[in-house]
Design an enzyme around this catalytic site. Structure first.
Site, PDB file in Angstrom:
ATOM      1  N   HIS A 119       0.850  -1.186   0.000  1.00 47.47           N
ATOM      2  CA  HIS A 119       0.000   0.000   0.000  1.00 47.47           C
ATOM      3  C   HIS A 119       0.887   1.237   0.000  1.00 47.47           C
ATOM      4  O   HIS A 119       2.106   1.167   0.196  1.00 47.47           O
ATOM      5  CB  HIS A 119      -0.942   0.005   1.204  1.00 47.47           C
ATOM      6  CG  HIS A 119      -2.161  -0.844   1.009  1.00 47.47           C
ATOM      7  ND1 HIS A 119      -3.124  -0.564   0.064  1.00 47.47           N
ATOM      8  CD2 HIS A 119      -2.573  -1.975   1.634  1.00 47.47           C
ATOM      9  CE1 HIS A 119      -4.073  -1.479   0.117  1.00 47.47           C
ATOM     10  NE2 HIS A 119      -3.765  -2.361   1.062  1.00 47.47           N
ATOM     11  N   ASP A 177       0.008   6.992  -3.744  1.00 46.46           N
ATOM     12  CA  ASP A 177      -1.053   6.524  -4.646  1.00 46.46           C
ATOM     13  C   ASP A 177      -1.365   7.510  -5.767  1.00 46.46           C
ATOM     14  O   ASP A 177      -1.427   7.133  -6.935  1.00 46.46           O
ATOM     15  CB  ASP A 177      -2.337   6.256  -3.861  1.00 46.46           C
ATOM     16  CG  ASP A 177      -2.314   4.925  -3.133  1.00 46.46           C
ATOM     17  OD1 ASP A 177      -1.387   4.139  -3.370  1.00 46.46           O
ATOM     18  OD2 ASP A 177      -3.234   4.684  -2.320  1.00 46.46           O
TER      19      ASP A 177
END
Length: 381
Positions: free
Chosen positions: A131, A161
């Site tokens: 992540h 991200d």
């Protein structure tokens, strides 16, 4: 098709989470016709990806059984009529499904195949889960964020991200699309969050190489080490952000905060930065955040109020420019950047999985739409 600068560009998005959908949303905001391919099983749980998932705004969704031969063929037929395909699976997944780069380029030699991953398509971590926080950790970016003597601070998932991931995917896809249209040949764009995040830190690496940056937190010019680049608590427990770097802006800051006539350490005397921090902190505690906002904005002092997410959406400085817009009954960020002749736009309404399945088939000329829907290869939401 939308009305923005990408009007006429068709994008097939294989449904995923996070940076991939955001990249596709950005393309849709700019006028691309984005067809999101959801799994057939997602139709039953449509509420999870609809409603307020703004990354699904401005798109159309077709739900396909990707594990069936008929479903695979539908995807490849969509590819034949598209300019770009975006996917965010682990390396090798789309190849096993029969819709990998070789499969798609065989059907459409001009297709741009955009791949969004954390670790990249190759390397020792390529098959590992991950992540945002791990990706920015391994690039050194997370280590650099935080105050002296404290732990690294997580900048939500904006840095990895979306900045290091989505934006680099979009840049890569648009560059490859330009090249494809000139030469007629498509290619694969490998957008890895670790690559993008590292690339974003180029400016800091230049400072480090030049001896202008210490490889530790909270002691440098841009990481809260400098008293004139920090946040300060106000009388009401809120905060003001200060970024008065240049001498003329620093002078204006001192004037507006009421310290221009005081005897103060030199701006760049690092040994006395703690003293300056204390002086500025004491000054800001004398008034509320909104009172200081009246003092500093507008001006060249480079000081702004720290607003919450809800406050930002309603603040007059943002509403005057329509930074946030109300669409579909919800306040959300407006499309960006802005264009003088072909502005981007969005209805702001997130699509539900399979909500436009029949419409997509009909619009793209599938004369066997009824058969595909009846056989379960495509599901209408």
């Amino acid at each position: 098709m939308g009305k923005g600068p990408l009007s006429g560009v068709r994008v097939i998005e294989l449904a995923g989470i996070g940076p991939g959908p955001f990249a596709a949303m950005l393309l849709a905001d700019l006028g691309a016709d984005v067809i999101r391919v959801d799994r057939a099983s997602a139709v039953r749980g449509a509420g999870a990806t609809g409603g307020t998932d703004f990354t699904n705004r401005g798109k159309r969704s077709i739900a396909i059984d990707l594990k069936s031969e008929a479903g695979r063929e539908v995807v490849l037929r969509l590819v034949e009529k598209a300019d770009v395909l975006l996917e965010g699976f682990r390396p090798g997944v789309t190849e096993r499904l029969g819709i990998g780069p070789d499969d798609c380029l065989a059907r459409n030699p001009g297709i741009v195949y955009g791949r969004m991953t954390g670790w990249g398509q190759q390397g020792p971590l390529a098959q590992s889960a991950g992540h945002d926080v791990g990706y920015i950790a391994i690039t050194g970016a997370l280590h650099a964020i935080g105050r002296a003597g404290g732990p690294p601070q997580i900048p939500m998932n904006l840095l990895g991200d979306f900045a290091g991931g989505s934006m680099y995917l979009v840049v890569g896809v648009l560059a490859a699309l330009l090249e494809s249209r000139a030469g007629g040949r498509g290619q694969v764009v490998d957008a890895a969050i670790v690559d993008g995040t590292a690339h974003l830190s180029t400016f800091i690496h230049a400072f480090l190489a030049g001896g202008l940056w210490q490889d530790e937190r909270g002691v440098n010019m841009l990481d809260s080490g400098a008293p004139w680049y920090d946040v300060y608590e106000t009388a009401d427990g809120r905060h003001m952000a200060v970024g008065a770097i240049e001498p003329q802006f620093y002078a204006e800051f001192l004037r507006r905060i009421g310290l221009d006539g005081e005897e103060l350490p030199s701006q760049h005397d690092r040994a006395r930065w703690p003293e300056l921090h204390e002086r500025f902190a004491a000054a800001f505690k004398a008034r509320t955040r909104d009172e200081w906002t009246e003092v500093f904005l507008p001006s060249d002092a480079c000081v702004a109020p720290v607003l919450s997410l809800k406050e930002a959406a309603e603040h007059p400085f943002n509403t005057a420019r329509d930074v946030f817009v109300e669409r579909g009954g919800h306040r959300q960020p407006a499309p960006a950047p802005r264009f003088s002749r072909t502005p981007g736009e969005t209805d702001g309404v997130p699509v539900l999985p399979g909500g436009q399945s029949r419409d997509v088939l009909t619009d793209l000329g599938f004369d066997d739409a009824d058969e595909l829907l009846a056989g379960g290869a495509v599901v209408q939401g």
